[in-house]
Scaffold this active site. Structure first.
Site: not given
Length: 497
Positions: A155, A283
């Site tokens: 993803e 992230h």
């Protein structure tokens, strides 16, 4: 969550229709969900610090989930695809039973970025739906709809796994998926409570999701309302794995607790927290087991279970009454906003007998009990004193949430009475209202002849509305001139067989 440029989160308030689970959803153990997150953290730690596409930590994550699901009785498929010169995997888990032509999918991505272990993004969604799936097995849940859980690969590189899955389906297989729930980042440390805006109540952005998305949003919102937590809408902006599903016309929805954006002061007032980022470790290497808000993770895990149990059509066995109203007690029927009639308006009442020239135009008894929906219940000084005059009168039922499958049948008693001064423009209608669509299921026109009142039964198949929230509209009209028209409806019920 896959990063793309954003104009900002949409936070207009959502108005929702009441949606109720037909069987109690289980409480999802936060301890168990956190246990899955610990395992994902350990996998990342043992495999270079991440669980990214093409890296050993990702395949180990798939294996961990697959082993638990296989042991619980799911039928699992490890679908492979190639991206960037590396093999990726989607894990698909089907729970036996339910109508496979009416499949509810629940998914989230299992991969992380290469920079870190991805415990909030998206270990949180992956762990929550894994525990919900295991609770399906532990409780022996046998819903009307078929349940399919999915954990997507790659993803973070552009929805590669979910795109590969949707593209692999035939047209018939796609049409069999009648809803998709996506859970990507449900435990952000400075959380918001955002729901994908299925009905476009926010009024900006990409617009509403495919038909059925509004019901998913309403169901999620109903859970948060029940625990006193406000929610706000967020746009279908293409950031996560719902994207391929809505592109294929499949209804979708889900929860999002926020990523790299900063929480506004208004959102702090709404949810608490700080005006910093929803997830300061988005992230990054610090997206570890410490990067989770337990309260948000617990609430959202329970919301997932509630939504699965509700939308799957749990606890509505064949031969049961889904909804009924014998009119003996007052319920929330509301008058139509476009009515034009000047007298004899539809009302819940105890009717009095009315006759004209030997023709009974209004009966002094309901079809059952004492009350019915009737055009002017009082007899008046003459037969025409309280009859319907001047146009249309209507009443709308309370909202009715239908089970997701089965043969659904509406039954009712009714009559339309008139004298020979009536015309074919006069009528009694029963209609089904679903969103912006209104469909007539019973239509009796008048005529230039005497028609005495007599209770008659009728039925209509409502199976095409399975899984939807509807209202019934009773409508009568004296659209001719100098007509004597009376109408009544009673003993309404919807059953499932």
């Amino acid at each position: 969550m896959f990063p793309i440029p954003l104009a900002g989160l949409l936070i207009t308030g959502l108005l929702t229709a009441p949606v109720q689970a037909t069987a109690a959803a289980p409480d999802i153990s936060l301890t168990n969900v956190k246990g899955h997150l610990t395992q994902l953290q350990n996998i990342a730690t043992a495999n270079g610090g991440n669980r990214a596409h093409g890296r050993p930590g990702y395949l180990a994550s798939v294996t961990y989930a697959k082993n638990l699901l296989d042991a619980a009785g799911f039928t699992t498929t490890q679908q492979s695809f190639t991206y960037g010169g590396a093999t990726g995997y989607n894990l698909i888990a089907d729970w036996p039973g339910g109508n496979t032509g009416d499949t509810l999918m629940i998914g989230g991505h299992l991969d992380s970025v290469t920079a870190g272990p991805g415990i909030n993004d998206n270990g949180s969604g992956s762990a929550a739906i894994l525990e919900v799936a295991l609770q399906v097995a532990r409780t022996g849940f046998q819903p009307d709809r078929h349940l399919r859980f999915a954990w997507w690969g790659a993803e973070e590189l552009g929805l590669r796994g979910s795109n590969a899955y949707v593209n692999s389906l035939t047209a018939a297989q796609r049409s069999a998926i009648t809803g998709y729930l996506n859970f990507d980042m449900v435990g952000s440390p400075n959380p918001g409570y955002f729901l994908y805006d299925g009905d476009n109540s926010d009024g900006t952005g990409a617009g509403p999701g495919p038909a059925g998305s509004a019901r998913i949003e309403q169901t999620l919102a109903a859970y948060f309302t029940s625990i006193g937590v406000p929610t706000r809408g967020t746009d279908f902006d293409g950031r996560s794995d719902y994207g391929p599903f809505i592109a294929a016309g499949i209804p979708a929805g889900g929860i999002f607790t926020g990523a790299e954006q900063s929480k506004t002061s208004a959102q702090v007032a709404l949810w608490g927290g700080t005006t910093g980022r929803f997830d300061p470790c988005y992230h990054a290497a610090c997206d570890t087991i410490s990067n989770i808000n337990d309260t948000a993770l617990d609430r959202n895990s329970d919301a997932i279970a509630y939504t699965v149990w509700t939308l799957a059509g749990a606890g509505t066995p064949p031969g049961t009454t889904v909804w009924s109203d014998d009119l003996e007690t007052a319920t929330t029927w509301t008058r139509g906003t476009a009515d034009t009639a000047t007298s004899g308006l539809l009302e819940r009442g105890n009717p009095a007998a009315t006759t004209s020239s030997g023709v009974a135009t209004q009966l002094n008894a309901a079809a059952g009990g004492s009350y019915a929906l009737i055009t002017g219940a009082t007899a008046g000084a003459s037969a025409g004193a309280n009859d319907l005059d001047g146009g249309v009168t209507s009443l709308l039922s309370p909202t009715i949430t239908l089970p997701a499958s089965g043969t659904l049948t509406l039954s009712l008693s009714w009559y339309l009475a008139h004298l020979n001064n009536a015309t074919t423009a006069d009528y009694l209608r029963v209609r089904v209202v679903s969103g912006a669509t209104t469909t007539t299921v019973l239509n009796q026109a008048g005529a230039a002849s005497n028609r005495a009142a007599a209770w008659t039964t009728a039925s209509a198949n409502l199976s095409g509305y399975a899984g939807q929230t509807i209202r019934l509209q009773i409508e009568a009209a004296d659209a001719g001139t100098a007509s004597l028209v009376e109408a009544a409806v009673d003993s309404l019920a919807i059953t499932r067989s």
